[in-house]
Design an enzyme around this catalytic site. Structure first.
Site, PDB file in Angstrom:
ATOM      1  N   ASP A  93       6.098  70.848  16.365  1.00 26.23           N
ATOM      2  CA  ASP A  93       7.447  70.680  15.834  1.00 26.23           C
ATOM      3  C   ASP A  93       7.342  70.774  14.306  1.00 26.23           C
ATOM      4  O   ASP A  93       6.253  70.679  13.733  1.00 26.23           O
ATOM      5  CB  ASP A  93       8.001  69.321  16.298  1.00 26.23           C
ATOM      6  CG  ASP A  93       9.522  69.264  16.169  1.00 26.23           C
ATOM      7  OD1 ASP A  93      10.123  70.242  15.684  1.00 26.23           O
ATOM      8  OD2 ASP A  93      10.107  68.227  16.555  1.00 26.23           O
ATOM      9  N   ASP A 128      15.109  73.949  11.770  1.00 23.35           N
ATOM     10  CA  ASP A 128      16.521  74.081  12.135  1.00 23.35           C
ATOM     11  C   ASP A 128      17.215  72.754  11.837  1.00 23.35           C
ATOM     12  O   ASP A 128      16.571  71.787  11.465  1.00 23.35           O
ATOM     13  CB  ASP A 128      16.647  74.450  13.620  1.00 23.35           C
ATOM     14  CG  ASP A 128      16.040  73.391  14.529  1.00 23.35           C
ATOM     15  OD1 ASP A 128      14.943  72.888  14.215  1.00 23.35           O
ATOM     16  OD2 ASP A 128      16.656  73.043  15.554  1.00 23.35           O
ATOM     17  N   ALA A 196      18.718  68.783  19.640  1.00 20.84           N
ATOM     18  CA  ALA A 196      19.570  67.618  19.336  1.00 20.84           C
ATOM     19  C   ALA A 196      20.107  66.934  20.579  1.00 20.84           C
ATOM     20  O   ALA A 196      21.224  66.434  20.617  1.00 20.84           O
ATOM     21  CB  ALA A 196      20.712  68.004  18.399  1.00 20.84           C
ATOM     22  N   CYS A 279       5.012  52.117  43.150  1.00 22.76           N
ATOM     23  CA  CYS A 279       4.287  53.346  42.827  1.00 22.76           C
ATOM     24  C   CYS A 279       2.827  53.173  43.248  1.00 22.76           C
ATOM     25  O   CYS A 279       2.327  52.043  43.290  1.00 22.76           O
ATOM     26  CB  CYS A 279       4.398  53.569  41.320  1.00 22.76           C
ATOM     27  SG  CYS A 279       3.321  54.830  40.634  1.00 22.76           S
TER      28      CYS A 279
HETATM   29 ZN    ZN Z   1       2.290  53.814  38.785  1.00 17.37          ZN
END
Ligand code: ZN
EC number: 2.4.2.48
Length: 491
Positions: A93, A128, A196, A279
């Protein structure tokens, strides 16, 4: 024609592609997630991002490198890949984000592109102007002109085999975004970030994110690789891919971890308040929330979970594109958060645009919510109806064909598609799995199919046998179509 980007598979406006990054000597599969690496604070070593998470590309900030003496000299000396210890592709960037945050930076596009080339960046970015949402039009137009000059400066720069970003701005004005997309597409720049978006993403304004992406895409060439700059929350990846984005970058995994926040595909949780992990990534498999709070590496481990869940979702999105059920995945995600539902509904406002790239045949269509009634396949079927040959007298019915009748033909009616000749029953999307208890939205869509058929064949006498449709579906059936409620007839 952009010969460094090849599209392999489509679903809705989403695609699996291959982005060739010549300077790195690699080809990156898209959709791709680029972890954001802060050159000053390596939360997770870039080598591990590749080896353990499968990151093929990352993004770091050349402006921060340039303005930090100690880091700058080492990067100039060793090159960016060696400094970070990463063999994949590296995008940099330019400081535009800092420009947006602080109002001023001390570097021009020409200087920062040259600096990015010298440190060995594979994809560079001009300076930009990221115009935030909700500004007045005059400011959005003025800043867009500055962005266009930055793109011209980037085109004129000596870049060798380094790819260069052509950011698309325009704030929350869809016509300006579209114009900016058309302008960027006409340059010889290579990758097109929709810029943006961070203020919209941070406040979950996904409907406006989708509007901005679709507007930019209307201006851009269909084969242009599109980067949704600043987007990396796993919750919205499926939506953003379905809208047509190919590249994403995640700073969220590290920033959120710093604040004790735990990402999931339906939102963000606070580690402090969690009792269970939903998870099974290595971090969650090895720790309970209480244990994770107690370790001396809480932030790093939380960042690892955040990255695991994000890459997992990205793989799920790719699998969905291959099977042709990406919109079903978006629908599932939309049930997790109301802001996502707004995003999906806005995406379906553009079903005609999605239809252009949606494959004609794929795995079975599942009707899972009334948003399913607005999918591009339904629209395509309605368009196709006007091209089918019909007899003078036609019966359309949700029940079986009567054994004795004097109609020229008896067609099936299946919400949300509406009528079709029985011979098409085994073709996509009419093989759809639809619940027994059809909702009003599916009946209305089916009625629109009847209306489309009637409009194309004004001389045909049409009778419709429906299974107790709701009044607003019957209102959508044209007056000259005779209707019979099969339930009243006991069929
Ligand atoms: Zn995890």
């Amino acid at each position: 024609m952009r010969d460094h980007f090849e599209i392999r598979d489509h679903d809705a406006a989403g695609r699996i592609g291959r982005l060739e990054v010549p300077r790195a000597g690699v080809t990156v599969e898209t959709p791709a997630l680029l972890p954001v690496v802060n050159p000053n604070v390596l939360t997770i070593e870039p080598r591990r991002l590749a080896e353990e998470f499968g990151a093929e590309m990352l993004i770091t900030n050349s402006y921060i490198i340039r303005s930090t003496d100690r880091v700058r000299d080492r990067v100039l000396d060793r090159g960016l890949h060696d400094f970070l210890g990463f063999d994949g592709a590296i995008m940099t960037d330019s400081g535009s984000f800092q420009l947006a945050e602080y109002g001023d930076i001390d570097v021009t596009t020409e200087e920062i592109i040259e600096f990015q080339r010298r440190i060995g960046s594979d994809v560079a970015t001009p300076v930009d102007v990221p115009t935030p949402p909700d500004v007045d039009r005059e400011r959005a137009e003025r800043e867009l002109e500055t962005t266009k000059r930055a793109l011209a400066d980037a085109e004129a720069a000596e870049t060798g085999d380094m790819l260069v970003n052509g950011p698309v701005q325009g704030s929350t004005f869809p016509d300006l975004r579209e114009e900016a997309g058309r302008h960027a597409s006409a340059t010889d720049l290579d990758v097109f970030p929709v810029g943006a978006m961070v203020p919209l993403l941070n406040s979950y304004r996904y409907a406006e994110v989708v509007e901005a992406v679709r507007a930019a895409k209307r201006g851009l060439d269909p084969d242009a690789p599109v980067h949704l700059f600043g987007a990396g929350h796993p919750m919205m990846l499926a939506l953003a891919v379905a809208a047509g984005c190919d590249l994403f970058d995640s700073a969220a995994y590290a920033l959120m971890a710093r604040d004790g926040r735990y990402l999931t595909v339906s939102g963000t949780e606070h580690l402090e308040e969690m009792e269970y992990f939903p998870c099974s990534c290595p971090v969650c498999a090895e720790h309970t929330p209480a244990e994770l709070r107690e370790t001396d590496a809480t932030e790093e481990l939380l960042a690892e979970h955040n990255l695991h869940v994000t890459f997992e979702e990205l793989r799920r999105v790719k699998a969905a594109i291959r099977s042709g059920n990406l919109l079903q995945l978006v629908d599932r995600r939309a049930r997790g958060h109301p802001a996502m539902l707004d995003g999906l509904r806005t995406l379906l406002d553009h079903a005609d645009e999605l239809e252009r790239t949606d494959p004609a045949s794929k795995d079975a269509f599942f009707y899972t919510s009334h948003e399913s009634a607005r999918r591009p396949e339904v629209r395509r079927h309605h368009d196709r109806l006007s091209r089918l040959a019909v007899p003078d007298r036609l019966l359309l019915t949700e029940s079986d064909a009567p054994s004795n009748h004097d109609y020229g033909a008896v067609w099936r009616v299946k919400p949300p598609f509406g009528p079709f000749p029985r011979a098409l029953s085994e073709t996509y999307p009419l093989t759809a799995e639809v619940p027994e208890r059809v909702d009003g939205a599916a009946q209305v869509a089916a009625a629109e199919g009847v209306a489309s058929l009637a409009a194309a064949n004004p001389d045909t006498a049409i009778t419709l046998g429906h299974d107790d449709w709701v009044p607003r579906a019957l209102d959508a059936v044209p007056d000259d179509v005779e209707t019979e409620n099969l339930r009243h007839l006991g069929r």
